[in-house]
Design a protein around this motif. Sequence first.
Motif, mmCIF file in Angstrom:
data_model
loop_
_atom_site.group_PDB
_atom_site.id
_atom_site.type_symbol
_atom_site.label_atom_id
_atom_site.label_comp_id
_atom_site.label_asym_id
_atom_site.label_seq_id
_atom_site.Cartn_x
_atom_site.Cartn_y
_atom_site.Cartn_z
ATOM 1 N N MET A 105 31.971 18.712 74.405
ATOM 2 C CA MET A 105 32.134 17.275 74.160
ATOM 3 C C MET A 105 33.443 16.741 74.739
ATOM 4 O O MET A 105 33.488 15.622 75.256
ATOM 5 N N SER B 185 33.737 8.517 71.577
ATOM 6 C CA SER B 185 32.955 9.235 70.566
ATOM 7 C C SER B 185 32.839 10.710 70.922
ATOM 8 O O SER B 185 32.898 11.575 70.037
ATOM 9 N N CYS B 186 32.650 10.992 72.204
ATOM 10 C CA CYS B 186 32.579 12.391 72.650
ATOM 11 C C CYS B 186 33.870 13.124 72.307
ATOM 12 O O CYS B 186 33.843 14.247 71.779
ATOM 13 N N CYS C 43 28.316 9.433 71.417
ATOM 14 C CA CYS C 43 28.530 10.241 72.612
ATOM 15 C C CYS C 43 27.256 10.354 73.431
ATOM 16 O O CYS C 43 27.270 10.180 74.654
ATOM 17 N N ASP C 44 26.146 10.618 72.748
ATOM 18 C CA ASP C 44 24.859 10.740 73.448
ATOM 19 C C ASP C 44 24.496 9.450 74.173
ATOM 20 O O ASP C 44 23.792 9.475 75.189
ATOM 21 N N LYS D 222 32.936 16.463 78.368
ATOM 22 C CA LYS D 222 32.106 15.291 78.672
ATOM 23 C C LYS D 222 32.943 14.020 78.641
ATOM 24 O O LYS D 222 32.770 13.140 79.496
ATOM 25 N N SER D 223 33.845 13.908 77.670
ATOM 26 C CA SER D 223 34.687 12.714 77.588
ATOM 27 C C SER D 223 35.559 12.583 78.827
ATOM 28 O O SER D 223 35.753 11.486 79.350
ATOM 29 N N TYR E 5 29.429 9.912 65.527
ATOM 30 C CA TYR E 5 30.176 10.121 66.774
ATOM 31 C C TYR E 5 29.274 10.797 67.818
ATOM 32 O O TYR E 5 29.319 10.451 69.009
ATOM 33 N N THR E 6 28.460 11.728 67.368
ATOM 34 C CA THR E 6 27.551 12.414 68.288
ATOM 35 C C THR E 6 26.532 11.439 68.860
ATOM 36 O O THR E 6 26.214 11.483 70.060
ATOM 37 N N HIS F 248 29.840 4.190 67.222
ATOM 38 C CA HIS F 248 31.223 4.657 67.323
ATOM 39 C C HIS F 248 32.097 4.009 66.250
ATOM 40 O O HIS F 248 32.882 4.682 65.577
ATOM 41 N N GLU G 113 29.328 6.680 74.845
ATOM 42 C CA GLU G 113 30.650 6.274 74.362
ATOM 43 C C GLU G 113 31.592 7.481 74.475
ATOM 44 O O GLU G 113 31.532 8.411 73.673
ATOM 45 N N MET G 114 32.448 7.457 75.484
ATOM 46 C CA MET G 114 33.263 8.635 75.780
ATOM 47 C C MET G 114 34.311 8.921 74.712
ATOM 48 O O MET G 114 34.675 10.071 74.485
#
Length: 231
Positions: free
Chosen positions: A131, A104-105, A97-98, A134-135, A93-94, A70, A101-102
């Motif tokens: 995304m 980053s999502c 996120c994966d 998801k965050s 960032y992806t 991130h 790290e919200m």
Amino acid sequence: MNFDLKSEEDVKQYIDNLGIEYRFGCYNEKKPESCHLLADYFEGIKKDFERAAKVYKSTCDDYGLTKSCHKYAGYVFLGKGCRQDSEEALRYYTRGCDGGEMQSCLNAGLMHLSGATSNGQQKNLPQAMQMIEKSCSGDNPTGCYYLSGLYITGVKGHHEKDMQVAFKHALKACELGNMYACSNVSQMYRKGDGIDKDEKLAADFRHRAAEMQEQVKKNMNIGFQQGASPS
């Protein structure tokens, strides 16, 4: 060893020792957390953003530490201490996120929403919504606030305006501490947008937003005072 943190010399030695400790933990003991702290040290103490970027990147690549992914994504997105590359920022960032790290999502979602990549990629609305959703599902207050806004306005080619869904996400963002969302919830109660009109609840949420704003101002003032040189 005890340090007198009122002594300028002791403070300098303490800070230098931190750098040695983080280097040893990262390069000798191969501890991902120590590497991340070393990058934080380069960033926050030494203001050496080039070295910070390199360590964040290697910690992400070598150990998969998602908070380092991130941080590096933010560096490469801005071109801070490294070459600016929006496409690479999106990749990192992806990865963040994966890994959970919200923020980053959310950042990846906003990049997909705007098409902000170095190779001129077009907007990817389904990926953006996925995304950002998801965050919010991961309790990122800003993610929920943005998601609410996307339902207030509607997204052409993806979904229509839906004030009930917008209210649900704004309420969650407010409960998670986003003052702008609290203000929106107040307005929705006042106008009856997505929820039944309720003047009392409108006033309650308006008051909550005002309290949050005052706390932000207070924190900013404390930070300013702490950073000011004594006269």
